[in-house]
Design a protein around this motif. Structure first.
Motif, PDB file in Angstrom:
ATOM      1  N   PHE A  90       0.818  -1.205   0.000  1.00  0.00           N
ATOM      2  CA  PHE A  90       0.000   0.000   0.000  1.00  0.00           C
ATOM      3  C   PHE A  90       0.859   1.265   0.000  1.00  0.00           C
ATOM      4  CE2 PHE A  90      -2.958   2.848   2.540  1.00  0.00           C
ATOM      5  CZ  PHE A  90      -3.778   3.130   1.464  1.00  0.00           C
ATOM      6  N   GLU A  92       3.275   2.429  -2.025  1.00  0.00           N
ATOM      7  CA  GLU A  92       3.451   3.177  -3.278  1.00  0.00           C
ATOM      8  C   GLU A  92       2.277   4.105  -3.591  1.00  0.00           C
ATOM      9  OE1 GLU A  92       4.159   2.410  -8.023  1.00  0.00           O
ATOM     10  OE2 GLU A  92       4.697   0.823  -6.617  1.00  0.00           O
ATOM     11  N   PRO A  93       1.021   3.600  -3.584  1.00  0.00           N
ATOM     12  CA  PRO A  93      -0.073   4.531  -3.877  1.00  0.00           C
ATOM     13  C   PRO A  93      -0.240   5.619  -2.819  1.00  0.00           C
ATOM     14  CG  PRO A  93      -0.933   2.332  -3.413  1.00  0.00           C
ATOM     15  CD  PRO A  93       0.548   2.216  -3.473  1.00  0.00           C
ATOM     16  N   ALA A  96       2.519   8.198  -3.338  1.00  0.00           N
ATOM     17  CA  ALA A  96       2.181   8.973  -4.543  1.00  0.00           C
ATOM     18  C   ALA A  96       1.096  10.000  -4.232  1.00  0.00           C
ATOM     19  CB  ALA A  96       1.728   8.035  -5.666  1.00  0.00           C
ATOM     20  N   LEU A  97       0.094   9.601  -3.456  1.00  0.00           N
ATOM     21  CA  LEU A  97      -0.968  10.525  -3.055  1.00  0.00           C
ATOM     22  C   LEU A  97      -0.402  11.677  -2.221  1.00  0.00           C
ATOM     23  CD1 LEU A  97      -4.016  11.139  -2.962  1.00  0.00           C
ATOM     24  CD2 LEU A  97      -4.137   9.673  -0.942  1.00  0.00           C
ATOM     25  N   TRP A 100       1.472  13.987  -4.524  1.00  0.00           N
ATOM     26  CA  TRP A 100       0.517  14.757  -5.312  1.00  0.00           C
ATOM     27  C   TRP A 100      -0.027  15.918  -4.483  1.00  0.00           C
ATOM     28  CZ3 TRP A 100      -4.512  16.104  -4.504  1.00  0.00           C
ATOM     29  CH2 TRP A 100      -5.162  16.733  -5.582  1.00  0.00           C
TER      30      TRP A 100
END
Length: 121
Positions: A90, A92-93, A96-97, A100
């Motif tokens: 979990f 990586e996402p 990334a979030l 962002w």
């Protein structure tokens, strides 16, 4: 929303996203992803979260299999947390979030200011 026939697991997806998408869960996972194993008070200090909210968040993340809890029977007691293999997947996402969000803070601030100005807030 898709009906139960076309998406039998949609309600389950909502359950999972509610947990992993909540503010404190995301921040805990990002912290553990960045620093590895952390003690309870290190997490509390790093995140600026209340003891109660951190305790509840960690308990739910542990229940969902994303976080390991290791208790050391020392004086004073020492409790450490790290990501499980599922938590690592979990990572990586979530990271990334987080990137962002950091990369778009000023754009979001500008959009909010324009919205508030237009709506008289």
């Amino acid at each position: 929303m898709l009906d139960a026939e076309r998406c039998p697991d949609c309600k389950r997806i909502n359950e999972v996203l509610s947990r992993v998408g909540d503010r404190w869960s995301v921040l805990v996972v990002i912290s553990l992803a960045e620093y590895g194993t952390l003690r309870f008070n290190e997490l509390k200090r790093n995140l600026g979260i209340s003891q109660r909210m951190l305790s509840l968040t960690l308990k739910e993340l542990e229940r969902d299999g994303l976080v390991n809890r290791r208790y050391h029977p020392t004086i004073p007691p020492k409790v450490e947390y790290n990501l499980t293999p599922l938590g690592e997947s979990f990572r990586e996402p979530v990271v990334a979030l987080g990137h962002w969000a950091l990369g778009n803070l000023s754009t979001i601030d500008t959009a909010r200011a324009h919205f508030d100005e237009a709506s008289g807030n």
